[in-house]
Design an enzyme around this catalytic site. Structure first.
Site, mmCIF file in Angstrom:
data_model
loop_
_atom_site.group_PDB
_atom_site.id
_atom_site.type_symbol
_atom_site.label_atom_id
_atom_site.label_comp_id
_atom_site.label_asym_id
_atom_site.label_seq_id
_atom_site.Cartn_x
_atom_site.Cartn_y
_atom_site.Cartn_z
ATOM 1 N N CYS A 15 4.557 -8.041 -3.727
ATOM 2 C CA CYS A 15 4.909 -8.411 -5.106
ATOM 3 C C CYS A 15 4.316 -9.755 -5.531
ATOM 4 O O CYS A 15 3.136 -9.823 -5.831
ATOM 5 C CB CYS A 15 6.419 -8.350 -5.290
ATOM 6 N N HIS A 62 7.841 -3.099 -3.749
ATOM 7 C CA HIS A 62 8.638 -3.635 -2.642
ATOM 8 C C HIS A 62 8.837 -2.543 -1.587
ATOM 9 O O HIS A 62 9.890 -1.906 -1.544
ATOM 10 C CB HIS A 62 9.997 -4.129 -3.157
ATOM 11 N N GLU A 99 9.584 -2.725 1.370
ATOM 12 C CA GLU A 99 10.724 -2.984 2.275
ATOM 13 C C GLU A 99 11.993 -2.282 1.793
ATOM 14 O O GLU A 99 12.929 -2.086 2.559
ATOM 15 C CB GLU A 99 10.962 -4.492 2.447
HETATM 16 N N1 GLN Z 1 7.651 -13.348 -10.111
HETATM 17 C C1 GLN Z 1 6.806 -12.211 -10.056
HETATM 18 C C2 GLN Z 1 7.014 -11.277 -11.238
HETATM 19 O O1 GLN Z 1 8.009 -11.335 -11.906
HETATM 20 C C3 GLN Z 1 6.971 -11.457 -8.754
HETATM 21 C C4 GLN Z 1 8.311 -10.811 -8.599
HETATM 22 C C5 GLN Z 1 8.648 -10.436 -7.180
HETATM 23 O O2 GLN Z 1 8.030 -10.929 -6.243
HETATM 24 N N2 GLN Z 1 9.644 -9.597 -7.022
HETATM 25 O O3 GLN Z 1 6.190 -10.453 -11.506
#
Ligand code: GLN
Length: 527
Positions: free
Chosen positions: A379, A505, A507
């Site tokens: 992410c 994600h 995970e």
């Molecule tokens: N801050 C980033 C976004 O909002 C990544 C978010 C995250 O890592 N879950 O896109």
């Protein structure tokens, strides 16, 4: 409805969630459909806006709810998706009641904790049970017995037992048996008090799980059982084990599933534990160590990356290697990257929000790219990978993200179109399961062994497609996109053993006995 309430005593973090998940797993393996719910006493509406360093990671369900990390334990242990009815807070319940009150739904009547709040909890338990088609629901009451903020939950549980009868509602109480170093003895008095406290709410626990850091001698177990008025056969010893994945097996040895199912008047066939036993064999046979650096910004609480840690470890076990994770404060990398990164076999940059630490992450990324160290990005990590590449390979010195530097000219990462118009910060990121289409012949295709995948997401920002052509000419590959081709979902680097990043994600969907392919690929690249 068949419900098992799980309560805890003396302090949080003794493994109530793992105990609940382990009971659920055994029941599920014996052929029943199990649903799990957790009710937390705090006033935040959900964990979505809570600081991960205080509360641990936010677990996102397949239907896009931002929930407590215990929901992750339930999914992993039961190998079943939970849903938006799995996690409730007092704040969320109050919000619903107060909105109804303002709408006039109570016709001017007095609105009270009992019956309005307790009835609402009952309704949520029922909806959870019915929405999942469960045979048994496990309902974990957050915090500890005696907390002021959880009293209405105990009262609801008491009422439900009264209304549905004891063969339909059972109580499991998880309590800590402390060990005193000075006198070298285990002390049973706090547990006795906890059972008495529970009784003062009108609840007699059916089972008592005794948690201790050491093995618990039989005479101590008998003493606790007799002092608490709980049969010895319903008192389960739960010493700390070297892996949380051994807990269901330890409960199985005590025939816990059988005892609890019979108490619920359900048949209790032997659980099928084939997958779990295989996982245990892999753990036992994992000898060689791999060292991964987790360069993040919430590293002072390991629970902030709970699922990720677990799945990296499980991917290691899958290939019979032990993963040692070193948590590295991203800001420190800015100061002394060499001493922090040099000894690592692989680096992972997890998700995160805000600017702090991102320059350190970019440095870690540059180090791994140049030295061809396997690197996995999750992410925020995937956004950092793009920024590093744009800065150091394409020479765009001010490459950045709109999240960190809204006014800069070259924001390689920008806010998603539909996020622009939102004026609040809760529950409205790009959450949920989304399909991603994978490019043929890419590393992503090799790793996933598929051309279409579904991943869970939680983000507001995305790779700015304006830069795609220019970056791809220099060896940066967008290897998976949303089905309409607009959003970059997986990116990777040419000529690197394992430099792959996902906007999702993974995970959140990995399971102990079949870890996510991105993690397995990462470990394989390090062996
Ligand atoms: N801050 C980033 C976004 O909002 C990544 C978010 C995250 O890592 N879950 O896109």
């Amino acid at each position: 409805m068949k419900i098992i309430f799980v309560t805890g005593w003396v302090l949080s973090g003794i493994g109530k969630g793992i105990a609940a998940a382990s009971i659920g797993a055994l029941i599920a393996w014996s052929g029943k459909k199990v649903f799990c719910q957790k009710f937390d006493g705090y006033l935040n509406v959900d964990p979505g806006t809570m600081n991960p360093t205080q509360h641990g990671e936010v677990f996102v369900t397949a239907d896009g709810a931002e929930t407590d990390l215990d929901i992750g334990h339930y999914e992993r242990f039961l190998d079943t998706d939970m849903n938006k009815y799995s996690s409730f807070t007092t704040g969320r319940l109050y919000e619903e009641i107060i909105l109804k009150e303002r709408r006039g739904d109570f016709l001017g009547g007095t609105v009270q904790i009992v019956p309005h709040l307790t009835d609402l909890v009952k309704e949520k338990i029922r909806v959870g049970f019915e929405s999942s088609g469960a045979d048994v629901s496990i309902v974990e009451i957050g915090g500890t017995v005696g907390d002021m903020e959880n009293e209405y939950l105990l009262e609801t549980a008491r009422q439900l037992r009264h209304e549905l009868g004891e063969t339909n509602v059972r109580f499991v109480h998880v309590a800590l048996l402390p060990y005193l170093m000075a006198s070298k003895e285990l002390k049973s008095k706090p547990i006795q008090h906890s059972v008495r406290t529970l009784m003062s709410y009108g609840i007699n626990p059916d089972f008592l799980i005794v948690r201790a850091d050491t093995d618990i001698p039989e005479d101590m177990m008998s003493k606790i059982a007799s002092a608490s008025g709980i049969p010895r056969s319903a008192t389960i010893s739960a010493p700390t084990l070297d892996s949380i994945y051994r807990v269901p097996l330890a409960f199985n040895e005590e025939h816990f599933w059988e005892k609890i199912l019979l108490k619920l008047d359900l048949e209790a066939p032997k659980p099928d534990m084939k997958n779990w036993i295989e996982l245990m064999n892999n753990i036992d046979n994992s000898l060689d160590v791999i060292r991964i650096g987790m360069v993040g910004k919430y590293v002072n609480l390991e629970d902030a990356y709970y699922s990720l840690n677990e799945w990296l470890k499980c991917a290691g076990f899958h290939l019979r290697h032990r993963i040692k994770i070193r948590f590295i404060e991203a800001e420190e990398v800015e100061l002394r990257w060499a001493s922090l990164l040099e000894w690592l076999d692989g680096i992972c940059i997890p998700g995160g929000f805000g600017t702090r630490g991102t320059e350190g992450m970019i440095q870690a990324a540059e180090y791994a790219r140049i030295n061809k160290i396997p690197f996995l990005w999750i992410c925020l990590g995937s956004q950092i990978m793009a920024i590093e590449f744009a800065r150091n390979v394409l020479g765009i010195a001010d490459a950045s993200s709109e999240e960190f530097t809204p006014k800069w000219k070259n924001n390689i990462i920008h806010i998603m179109e539909d996020q622009k118009k939102l004026d609040s910060k809760w529950g409205n990121m790009r959450l949920w399961n989304y399909t991603c289409v994978i490019r043929k012949w890419s590393l992503a295709e090799k790793v996933y062994d598929s051309l279409s995948i579904v991943e869970r997401h939680r983000h507001r920002f995305e790779f700015n497609p304006k830069y795609r052509e220019q970056m791809e000419k220099s060896g940066f590959i967008v290897s998976a996109t949303s089905p309409d081709g607009t959003l970059a979902e997986v990116v990777e680097l040419k000529d690197h053993p394992y430099m792959i990043a996902t906007q999702a994600h993974p995970e959140l969907i990995s399971r102990p006995h079949c870890p996510h392919p991105l993690f397995v690929g990462f470990v394989r690249a390090m062996i």
